[in-house]
Structure formats: structure tokens, C-alpha cells
Design an enzyme around this catalytic site. Sequence first.
Site, PDB file in Angstrom:
ATOM      1  N   VAL A 280       0.875  -1.102  -0.149  1.00 15.03           N
ATOM      2  CA  VAL A 280       0.150  -0.153   0.125  1.00 15.03           C
ATOM      3  C   VAL A 280       0.932   1.243  -0.159  1.00 15.03           C
ATOM      4  O   VAL A 280       0.909   2.066  -0.642  1.00 15.03           O
ATOM      5  CB  VAL A 280      -0.816   0.062   1.034  1.00 15.03           C
ATOM      6  CG1 VAL A 280      -1.524   1.414   1.225  1.00 15.03           C
ATOM      7  CG2 VAL A 280      -1.847  -1.201   1.228  1.00 15.03           C
TER       8      VAL A 280
ATOM      9  N   ASP B 143      14.413   1.339  11.113  1.00 15.37           N
ATOM     10  CA  ASP B 143      13.186   0.645  11.649  1.00 15.37           C
ATOM     11  C   ASP B 143      12.691   1.760  12.854  1.00 15.37           C
ATOM     12  O   ASP B 143      13.329   2.162  13.525  1.00 15.37           O
ATOM     13  CB  ASP B 143      14.045  -0.417  12.554  1.00 15.37           C
ATOM     14  CG  ASP B 143      12.979  -1.241  13.154  1.00 15.37           C
ATOM     15  OD1 ASP B 143      11.927  -0.988  13.428  1.00 15.37           O
ATOM     16  OD2 ASP B 143      13.224  -2.605  13.346  1.00 15.37           O
TER      17      ASP B 143
ATOM     18  N   LYS C 271       6.074  -4.491  19.001  1.00 17.07           N
ATOM     19  CA  LYS C 271       7.052  -3.144  19.205  1.00 17.07           C
ATOM     20  C   LYS C 271       6.651  -2.112  17.986  1.00 17.07           C
ATOM     21  O   LYS C 271       6.671  -1.055  18.346  1.00 17.07           O
ATOM     22  CB  LYS C 271       8.266  -3.676  19.198  1.00 17.07           C
ATOM     23  CG  LYS C 271       8.762  -4.147  20.504  1.00 17.07           C
ATOM     24  CD  LYS C 271      10.131  -4.545  20.393  1.00 17.07           C
ATOM     25  CE  LYS C 271      10.849  -5.361  21.694  1.00 17.07           C
ATOM     26  NZ  LYS C 271      12.303  -5.742  21.538  1.00 17.07           N
TER      27      LYS C 271
ATOM     28  N   GLY D 296       5.450  10.983  18.782  1.00 16.84           N
ATOM     29  CA  GLY D 296       6.639  12.173  19.478  1.00 16.84           C
ATOM     30  C   GLY D 296       7.208  12.789  18.286  1.00 16.84           C
ATOM     31  O   GLY D 296       7.405  14.217  18.501  1.00 16.84           O
TER      32      GLY D 296
ATOM     33  N   TYR E 234      -0.921  -8.578  16.569  1.00 16.11           N
ATOM     34  CA  TYR E 234      -1.518  -7.881  15.655  1.00 16.11           C
ATOM     35  C   TYR E 234      -2.787  -6.885  16.150  1.00 16.11           C
ATOM     36  O   TYR E 234      -2.670  -5.514  16.179  1.00 16.11           O
ATOM     37  CB  TYR E 234      -1.617  -8.200  14.250  1.00 16.11           C
ATOM     38  CG  TYR E 234      -1.943  -7.486  13.103  1.00 16.11           C
ATOM     39  CD1 TYR E 234      -1.091  -6.563  12.640  1.00 16.11           C
ATOM     40  CD2 TYR E 234      -3.147  -7.407  12.415  1.00 16.11           C
ATOM     41  CE1 TYR E 234      -1.366  -5.650  11.578  1.00 16.11           C
ATOM     42  CE2 TYR E 234      -3.586  -6.478  11.581  1.00 16.11           C
ATOM     43  CZ  TYR E 234      -2.586  -5.579  11.042  1.00 16.11           C
ATOM     44  OH  TYR E 234      -2.815  -4.827   9.819  1.00 16.11           O
TER      45      TYR E 234
END
Length: 400
Positions: free
Chosen positions: A72, A116, A149, A160, A203
Site C-alpha cells: 500500500v 526501523d 513493538k 513524538g 497484531y
Amino acid sequence: MNSNHLDKISLFVLILIIVYTFQIIYCQEDKIVALEKRIQDLEARQQQYPEVTFLTYKDRKRILVTGGAGFVGSHLVDRLMLAGHEVIVADNFFTGRKRNIEHWIGHENFELINHDIVNPLYIEVDQIYHLASPASPPHYMYNPVKTIKVNSIGTINMLGLARRVRARLLFASTSEVYGDPEVHPQKETYFGNVNPFGPRSCYDESKRVAEAMCYAYAQQEGISIRIARIFNTYGPRMHMNDGRVVSNFVLQALQNEPITIYGTGKQTRSFQYVSDLVDGLIALMNSNYSMPMNLGNPDEYTIEQFATKIKELVGSQASIVYKDPVIDDPKQRRPDIGLAKSWLNWEPKVLLSDGLNKTIAYFRNELLVKHHSNRNVFFPNEWLHLSNINAMNLDKNIEL
């Protein structure tokens, strides 16, 4: 030595000089032709970009797309680039592929960061499309802790960033937040029926907590957030081995292997083509609606009907086989898109047969790739105006 003899020697020397001169000129011409050919070859190999819309500094946005090398994400990147924005892709290539976005690498409006998002990212942007997360069961079950995570710590990092630079953030949530629904079709007001301790919980529950974090940041920090609950989506650039219904059925049909249905096949799904989803994501990002919104196709099919449809479109002789059902697999899945219609004036446009034909063509070409240098490149419609597109030394799958 008489004068006649000297004249003959002089004439002979002159002829030698002339011959030598012509040889030099001829050699130089060969070198010039060779150099010209090398220049032509280099120009032919040079990266060609589609023509993008020019936006002034007031209208042009710097947009971060996490997971932008994925299925996507890459289609969203295409649309944003063609619209004239500056796009930054952050991807760790767990499920994304550089080939999905390589046609933009080197463009002045494009930047790719191998990153990441579990680790903080410090850049300046105006909008954030937060799509980074494995989205198919085999991928998110492969490393459930990492999945949690990405959707928790990774989302905190993106929130943030949005707080620091005052950017608007769109979070790509999922219809999985509804679990195995007891309400049909599913409205955004439905709280869901999710197993917090099953194989899919890494998930489902991490997406639910990510939605909660978006809401908390919006309330406490004044962040502008958008939440898209995405239903089943398909199209070119899907990962070949993502284990989802469309890719499984298409590959099995193309290779005349048994089409595998888990369960009775009476469970239902709703499938939207990727371009419709991209339309919805961009419309939601630029809207004034900040609560969760469903983006999906309300047309509902049983898995059995869907398998038969793909088999017919491929022209496959594959048989259909049934296996044990998957744990926590939803029995029904259909979005109520009333909010999207009223707030965004959005609804899916691509017919199932049209979308599947484009997807099947892409997968058929993907199976023909036998060497690393081969390319199965999917070009959006907007590329077709390029006069030099046929000159590119690529194996192409052009959307028609």
C-alpha cells in the site's frame, strides 16, 4: 641526383603524408562514433522519471510515509510524488521491497531512509502517513514481539515526531480491531470482539493500543491525528508469499495448484482495490475528521465465491480443497462506510473483476522473472503519457 628524381621523392613523401593524415582522420572518426555510441548508451540507461506536478513552496508539503516500500505504501508514494510533494520513505524492508519504489530513487523530491521505526527518527515533515507494520498473518505471526513493538513503540516514536514538528499524523489501523465481529456490517462505533491471548492478538491488540495512543496524544498534546481502519485490500505489488487470500488464490490458480480454503469457505470478506484505498487515505488525511474511519469495499463475498471468481478469471483448471479453519479467523467482514461517504465523499470505484485482472497480470509477470536484472514494474496510469517509457530497458507490467 637530378631534379626529376628529387621531384619524384618529394611527391612520394607528400603522398605518404596525405595517406597518413587520412588514416589519422579515419581513426579519429571511429573514436568519435564509438564515443557517441557510449553517450547514447549512458543516456538510455539514465533513470527516467514521470512528469510530476509543480507546487510552490506554499502548497508543497514534506510528507513522511513509514512502510513506504510496502504494498500500500508504494502506491501512496506514487500518488503523493505525482501530486508534486516532497516524499520521505522510512522502511526497514521486512515486508517492503526497494523494487516497489526504485522508479523514484534519485528524484529531487524523493528520499529513502532504511530505518526501523522502533528507533526514533529525527526529521522535519508536515504530514506523516504511518503505515509501517507487517499486515498479513504469516508475517506478523513470524515475530509477534516485533509486531507489537512496531505498533506500540513505533507509533509512540511517530507521535513524538508529530508533536515535535507539529505535523499531522494518519495512522493505518485495521479492520482486525473488530476481531470476530458480532455486529454486521461493522461500524466505527462497534468496540469489537477480540481474543487478547490468541495467535492474532499480537497484531489485533497492538493496533488497538496504537489507536488509543493516537487518541491520548491528540487529547493531551494537541496533535492532529487521523485513523483509517483498513479492510482487505489487493492489487499489484502484493508480496508473493504474504499468505493473504488474494495472493494465495491467484498464485495457486496461475500454477494450476489446488486452491486452498481454510474452513468451510462460507466466511465472508470485502475486498477493495489499492487505488481506492489510496484515494481514501489522502482524502482522510486532508479532512477535518479525527475519529476512526472505515476504508473498505462494502461488497461482500464468501471465500468460496472469491476462489471460484479468481479461478474463472485466470482460466485455471485448479481444484478447490478445504482444510481446517484458522484460529480466530473472522466469520464475517464487511465495512459500514457511511462516515467515509458523508465526510470524504469517498467510496470504492474499481470493480472486482477489473481489479483482479490487473492483479492477476502482475502476478503472472512476477512468475516469469528468472533473473535479478529482470523487472516486473507496475506503472500507474499517470505514467502512460511518457513518450520515453518504451525506451526503458525493463520488463514492464503497465496498468491499462
